[in-house]
Motif scaffolding. Structure first.
Motif, PDB file in Angstrom:
ATOM      1  N   HIS A   1     -40.969  82.926  -3.103  1.00  0.00           N
ATOM      2  CA  HIS A   1     -39.504  83.553  -4.180  1.00  0.00           C
ATOM      3  C   HIS A   1     -38.675  84.616  -3.246  1.00  0.00           C
ATOM      4  CE1 HIS A   1     -42.568  86.226  -6.690  1.00  0.00           C
ATOM      5  NE2 HIS A   1     -42.797  86.552  -5.128  1.00  0.00           N
ATOM      6  N   THR A   2     -37.798  85.009  -3.913  1.00  0.00           N
ATOM      7  CA  THR A   2     -36.669  85.763  -3.477  1.00  0.00           C
ATOM      8  C   THR A   2     -37.410  87.354  -3.561  1.00  0.00           C
ATOM      9  OG1 THR A   2     -35.391  85.210  -5.240  1.00  0.00           O
ATOM     10  CG2 THR A   2     -35.025  84.497  -2.956  1.00  0.00           C
ATOM     11  N   SER A   3     -38.035  86.815  -4.821  1.00  0.00           N
ATOM     12  CA  SER A   3     -38.697  88.437  -5.785  1.00  0.00           C
ATOM     13  C   SER A   3     -39.579  89.567  -4.651  1.00  0.00           C
ATOM     14  CB  SER A   3     -39.572  88.289  -7.140  1.00  0.00           C
ATOM     15  OG  SER A   3     -38.883  87.031  -7.551  1.00  0.00           O
ATOM     16  N   SER A   4     -39.653  89.058  -3.412  1.00  0.00           N
ATOM     17  CA  SER A   4     -40.608  89.911  -2.445  1.00  0.00           C
ATOM     18  C   SER A   4     -39.973  90.920  -2.167  1.00  0.00           C
ATOM     19  CB  SER A   4     -40.566  88.996  -1.281  1.00  0.00           C
ATOM     20  OG  SER A   4     -41.290  87.530  -1.783  1.00  0.00           O
ATOM     21  N   ILE A   5     -38.556  90.840  -2.304  1.00  0.00           N
ATOM     22  CA  ILE A   5     -37.181  91.860  -2.052  1.00  0.00           C
ATOM     23  C   ILE A   5     -37.890  92.928  -2.586  1.00  0.00           C
ATOM     24  CG2 ILE A   5     -35.385  91.136  -2.561  1.00  0.00           C
ATOM     25  CD1 ILE A   5     -34.243  91.608   0.193  1.00  0.00           C
TER      26      ILE A   5
ATOM     27  N   VAL B   1     -33.114 104.679  -2.599  1.00  0.00           N
ATOM     28  CA  VAL B   1     -31.374 104.830  -2.530  1.00  0.00           C
ATOM     29  C   VAL B   1     -31.455 104.359  -3.843  1.00  0.00           C
ATOM     30  CG1 VAL B   1     -29.200 104.503  -2.164  1.00  0.00           C
ATOM     31  CG2 VAL B   1     -30.568 104.713  -0.310  1.00  0.00           C
ATOM     32  N   LEU B   2     -31.020 104.967  -5.346  1.00  0.00           N
ATOM     33  CA  LEU B   2     -30.424 104.265  -6.513  1.00  0.00           C
ATOM     34  C   LEU B   2     -29.294 104.753  -7.314  1.00  0.00           C
ATOM     35  CD1 LEU B   2     -34.354 105.718  -7.707  1.00  0.00           C
ATOM     36  CD2 LEU B   2     -33.070 103.398  -7.663  1.00  0.00           C
ATOM     37  N   PRO B   3     -28.632 104.560  -7.753  1.00  0.00           N
ATOM     38  CA  PRO B   3     -29.486 103.319  -8.519  1.00  0.00           C
ATOM     39  C   PRO B   3     -29.091 102.546  -7.469  1.00  0.00           C
ATOM     40  CG  PRO B   3     -26.924 102.942  -8.869  1.00  0.00           C
ATOM     41  CD  PRO B   3     -27.543 104.890  -8.038  1.00  0.00           C
ATOM     42  N   ILE B   4     -29.682 100.623  -7.564  1.00  0.00           N
ATOM     43  CA  ILE B   4     -29.918  99.493  -6.817  1.00  0.00           C
ATOM     44  C   ILE B   4     -29.365  98.384  -8.007  1.00  0.00           C
ATOM     45  CG2 ILE B   4     -31.179  97.422  -5.824  1.00  0.00           C
ATOM     46  CD1 ILE B   4     -33.340  99.718  -5.722  1.00  0.00           C
ATOM     47  N   ARG B   5     -28.202  97.946  -7.041  1.00  0.00           N
ATOM     48  CA  ARG B   5     -27.702  96.491  -7.748  1.00  0.00           C
ATOM     49  C   ARG B   5     -28.130  95.627  -6.120  1.00  0.00           C
ATOM     50  NH1 ARG B   5     -23.073  97.225 -11.693  1.00  0.00           N
ATOM     51  NH2 ARG B   5     -23.806  98.734 -12.510  1.00  0.00           N
ATOM     52  N   MET B   6     -28.059  94.757  -5.993  1.00  0.00           N
ATOM     53  CA  MET B   6     -28.563  94.150  -5.387  1.00  0.00           C
ATOM     54  C   MET B   6     -28.508  92.252  -5.166  1.00  0.00           C
ATOM     55  SD  MET B   6     -31.679  91.946  -3.787  1.00  0.00           S
ATOM     56  CE  MET B   6     -32.639  92.150  -5.037  1.00  0.00           C
ATOM     57  N   MET B   7     -28.354  91.584  -4.565  1.00  0.00           N
ATOM     58  CA  MET B   7     -28.530  90.317  -4.611  1.00  0.00           C
ATOM     59  C   MET B   7     -29.185  89.994  -3.597  1.00  0.00           C
ATOM     60  SD  MET B   7     -24.927  88.435  -4.053  1.00  0.00           S
ATOM     61  CE  MET B   7     -22.821  89.264  -3.834  1.00  0.00           C
ATOM     62  N   ASN B   8     -30.287  89.259  -3.022  1.00  0.00           N
ATOM     63  CA  ASN B   8     -30.651  88.023  -2.366  1.00  0.00           C
ATOM     64  C   ASN B   8     -30.614  86.802  -2.691  1.00  0.00           C
ATOM     65  OD1 ASN B   8     -32.694  88.196  -0.091  1.00  0.00           O
ATOM     66  ND2 ASN B   8     -34.164  87.818  -1.451  1.00  0.00           N
ATOM     67  N   ILE B   9     -30.222  86.432  -1.789  1.00  0.00           N
ATOM     68  CA  ILE B   9     -29.801  84.392  -1.668  1.00  0.00           C
ATOM     69  C   ILE B   9     -30.911  84.544  -0.318  1.00  0.00           C
ATOM     70  CG2 ILE B   9     -28.449  82.483  -1.983  1.00  0.00           C
ATOM     71  CD1 ILE B   9     -26.492  84.671  -2.815  1.00  0.00           C
TER      72      ILE B   9
ATOM     73  N   SER C   1     -37.133  66.752  -8.520  1.00  0.00           N
ATOM     74  CA  SER C   1     -36.104  68.427  -9.086  1.00  0.00           C
ATOM     75  C   SER C   1     -37.153  69.108  -7.397  1.00  0.00           C
ATOM     76  CB  SER C   1     -36.492  68.354  -9.956  1.00  0.00           C
ATOM     77  OG  SER C   1     -37.171  68.198 -10.499  1.00  0.00           O
ATOM     78  N   HIS C   2     -37.463  69.039  -7.043  1.00  0.00           N
ATOM     79  CA  HIS C   2     -37.993  70.443  -5.527  1.00  0.00           C
ATOM     80  C   HIS C   2     -38.728  69.339  -4.555  1.00  0.00           C
ATOM     81  CE1 HIS C   2     -40.332  71.407  -9.631  1.00  0.00           C
ATOM     82  NE2 HIS C   2     -40.636  72.152  -9.138  1.00  0.00           N
ATOM     83  N   VAL C   3     -38.482  70.827  -3.601  1.00  0.00           N
ATOM     84  CA  VAL C   3     -38.182  70.740  -2.388  1.00  0.00           C
ATOM     85  C   VAL C   3     -38.938  71.717  -1.888  1.00  0.00           C
ATOM     86  CG1 VAL C   3     -36.151  69.001  -2.113  1.00  0.00           C
ATOM     87  CG2 VAL C   3     -35.896  71.404  -1.763  1.00  0.00           C
ATOM     88  N   PRO C   4     -39.205  71.432  -0.518  1.00  0.00           N
ATOM     89  CA  PRO C   4     -40.482  72.364   0.306  1.00  0.00           C
ATOM     90  C   PRO C   4     -39.717  73.721   0.765  1.00  0.00           C
ATOM     91  CG  PRO C   4     -40.484  70.335   1.250  1.00  0.00           C
ATOM     92  CD  PRO C   4     -39.872  70.238   0.191  1.00  0.00           C
ATOM     93  N   MET C   5     -39.408  73.298   0.893  1.00  0.00           N
ATOM     94  CA  MET C   5     -37.463  74.338   1.451  1.00  0.00           C
ATOM     95  C   MET C   5     -37.206  74.407   0.602  1.00  0.00           C
ATOM     96  SD  MET C   5     -34.917  75.416   2.922  1.00  0.00           S
ATOM     97  CE  MET C   5     -34.615  74.314   3.778  1.00  0.00           C
ATOM     98  N   PHE C   6     -36.696  75.795  -0.056  1.00  0.00           N
ATOM     99  CA  PHE C   6     -35.331  75.777  -0.836  1.00  0.00           C
ATOM    100  C   PHE C   6     -34.458  76.466  -0.855  1.00  0.00           C
ATOM    101  CE2 PHE C   6     -37.019  77.947  -4.520  1.00  0.00           C
ATOM    102  CZ  PHE C   6     -38.701  78.121  -4.103  1.00  0.00           C
ATOM    103  N   HIS C   7     -33.477  77.063  -1.498  1.00  0.00           N
ATOM    104  CA  HIS C   7     -32.609  78.377  -1.310  1.00  0.00           C
ATOM    105  C   HIS C   7     -33.281  79.084  -3.241  1.00  0.00           C
ATOM    106  CE1 HIS C   7     -31.539  76.955   1.851  1.00  0.00           C
ATOM    107  NE2 HIS C   7     -31.110  78.186   2.437  1.00  0.00           N
ATOM    108  N   GLN C   8     -33.176  80.840  -2.955  1.00  0.00           N
ATOM    109  CA  GLN C   8     -33.255  81.150  -4.720  1.00  0.00           C
ATOM    110  C   GLN C   8     -32.099  81.932  -4.569  1.00  0.00           C
ATOM    111  OE1 GLN C   8     -36.772  82.833  -5.611  1.00  0.00           O
ATOM    112  NE2 GLN C   8     -37.504  81.282  -7.028  1.00  0.00           N
ATOM    113  N   PHE C   9     -31.801  82.409  -5.326  1.00  0.00           N
ATOM    114  CA  PHE C   9     -30.782  83.623  -5.051  1.00  0.00           C
ATOM    115  C   PHE C   9     -31.645  84.775  -6.467  1.00  0.00           C
ATOM    116  CE2 PHE C   9     -27.790  83.484  -8.693  1.00  0.00           C
ATOM    117  CZ  PHE C   9     -27.959  82.049  -9.670  1.00  0.00           C
ATOM    118  N   GLU C  10     -31.916  86.063  -6.121  1.00  0.00           N
ATOM    119  CA  GLU C  10     -32.139  86.664  -7.269  1.00  0.00           C
ATOM    120  C   GLU C  10     -31.646  88.005  -7.183  1.00  0.00           C
ATOM    121  OE1 GLU C  10     -36.200  87.122  -7.038  1.00  0.00           O
ATOM    122  OE2 GLU C  10     -36.769  89.022  -7.661  1.00  0.00           O
ATOM    123  N   GLY C  11     -30.885  88.871  -8.681  1.00  0.00           N
ATOM    124  CA  GLY C  11     -30.277  89.975  -8.752  1.00  0.00           C
ATOM    125  C   GLY C  11     -31.285  90.488  -9.226  1.00  0.00           C
ATOM    126  N   LEU C  12     -31.028  92.187  -8.640  1.00  0.00           N
ATOM    127  CA  LEU C  12     -31.821  93.448  -8.800  1.00  0.00           C
ATOM    128  C   LEU C  12     -30.911  94.387  -9.551  1.00  0.00           C
ATOM    129  CD1 LEU C  12     -35.285  94.506  -9.770  1.00  0.00           C
ATOM    130  CD2 LEU C  12     -34.379  95.319  -7.416  1.00  0.00           C
TER     131      LEU C  12
END
Ligand code: PHE
Length: 358
Positions: A182-186, A195-203, A214-225
């Motif tokens: 998952h993209t949460s690893s970031i 460095v704070l504050p943080i406003r990042m996206m990881n796609i 509805s699933h493929v073994p390699m897919f993409h997520q986008f994460e906002g933090l």
């Protein structure tokens, strides 16, 4: 007539042998094959006088003669080369086929363009990740059963020890590597930057041992933090709402369901009304919708960053708070209004008949 036709072939062969340059070819073709006054046409005018039972035979011979001359001309054209004289500059050129970006890339760019104006800055993390960032710092220590939810591909069978300097992270030294599920690893990687504050996206790409409609073994997520002082659930809800309206259109609705993730508290699952069955759970022919359960599609999770995760990233949870969300890119794309993709695997089949529709 038979004789005339045979003779014509011979004459053509002799004359063709004399031709030295491509510029004479057209005249030769006209002389023999012109429909109005070519030698072959002239001979065939005599067909009226031929006895009925011979017509078929003569016809076949005439055809053969014509083929003989045509292929002779073709051979000559090929061996003499087209030359400038035969190049027609007025014929429109042939357009090379032009493709387009892959559907996942199109979706990623759109997602990025929606989140960017809100201040999210794109960050990246390795595809081959440490267990430490994918699970351990996300409040899933050791053999925590929640890890099983991610159907992870591990690279190392057992934790590996690396001879790194003493001040390196202990758990990284003694962890396993995996393909990031998952993209949460970031999240903690970003916090460690200090460095704070943080406003990042990881796609980026994610990997899990799952394959079905509805699933493929390699897919993409986008994460906002987002991490800052005084961040609360209304910020999370407002951001998701804004994104959904921009990406899916005003007619799609969302609902937040209470859920559990180890790394957020409280946690939610964000659902969006299904674009295939329009929230009814049934297709037009009355059969059950293959894509969703009862009209709602799960986009994945969101929640307020757990204090233990902030601590793992060296941030004081008494001063700072934050929210995070992580959704599937392909899944989001397939739920877009009007697209009605009922099998996610199609996106990676490389079937042009599918790709060309977009
Ligand atoms: N990482 C979670 C998943 O893959 C989604 C998530 C991201 C949940 C951020 C909460 C916060 O399912």
């Amino acid at each position: 007539m038979k004789q005339k036709l045979t003779q014509l072939k011979e004459e053509f062969a002799n004359e063709a042998a004399q031709i030295k340059g491509p510029e004479k070819l057209e005249a030769l073709e006209n002389k023999y094959l012109s429909r109005k006054s070519g030698l072959l046409t002239n001979i065939m005018k005599g067909i009226k006088e031929v006895a009925k039972e011979e017509v078929a035979e003569i016809g076949a011979l005439a055809n053969e003669t014509k083929n003989y001359i045509t292929s002779g001309l073709e051979e000559l054209r090929a061996s003499l080369g087209g030359g400038a004289a035969s190049f027609d500059f007025t014929v429109p050129g042939k357009k090379p086929p032009v493709g387009h970006l892959h559907l996942a890339t199109i979706a990623i760019r759109e997602i990025e363009s929606i989140l960017e104006p809100l201040g999210f800055v794109r960050a990246r993390h390795p595809d081959v990740e440490w267990d430490y960032y994918a699970f351990e710092t996300l409040n899933m220590p050791g053999d925590h059963p929640a890890r099983d939810d991610w159907e992870t591909f591990f690279i190392d069978e057992a934790p590996i020890k690396m001879n790194l300097p003493e001040d390196s992270l202990k758990l990284v030294k003694e962890g396993r590597r995996l393909l990031t599920p998952h993209t949460s690893s970031i999240q903690v990687r970003e916090m460690e930057k200090g460095v704070l504050p943080i406003r990042m996206m990881n796609i980026s790409k994610c990997y899990r041992r799952q394959i079905d409609v509805s699933h493929v073994p390699m897919f993409h997520q986008f994460e906002g933090l987002v991490i800052d002082k005084d961040i609360n659930i209304t910020h999370l809800k407002g951001t998701i709402d804004y994104f959904v309206k921009k990406f899916f259109g005003e007619d799609r609705t969302i609902r937040l369901r209470p859920h559990h993730f180890q790394f957020t508290e409280p946690s939610f699952e964000v659902d969006i009304s299904c674009g295939l069955c329009h929230g009814t759970g049934k297709l037009e022919d009355g059969s059950a919708c293959r894509m969703c359960k009862e009209g709602w599609l799960e986009l994945a999770g969101a929640g307020m960053v757990h204090p233990n995760v902030l601590k793992a990233g060296g941030i004081d949870p008494n001063v700072y708070s934050g929210f995070a969300f992580g959704w599937g890119v392909e899944r989001c794309f397939s739920m877009k209004s009007g697209l009605n993709i009922d099998d996610l695997r199609l996106m990676y089949k490389n079937d042009l008949r599918f790709n060309e529709q977009f």
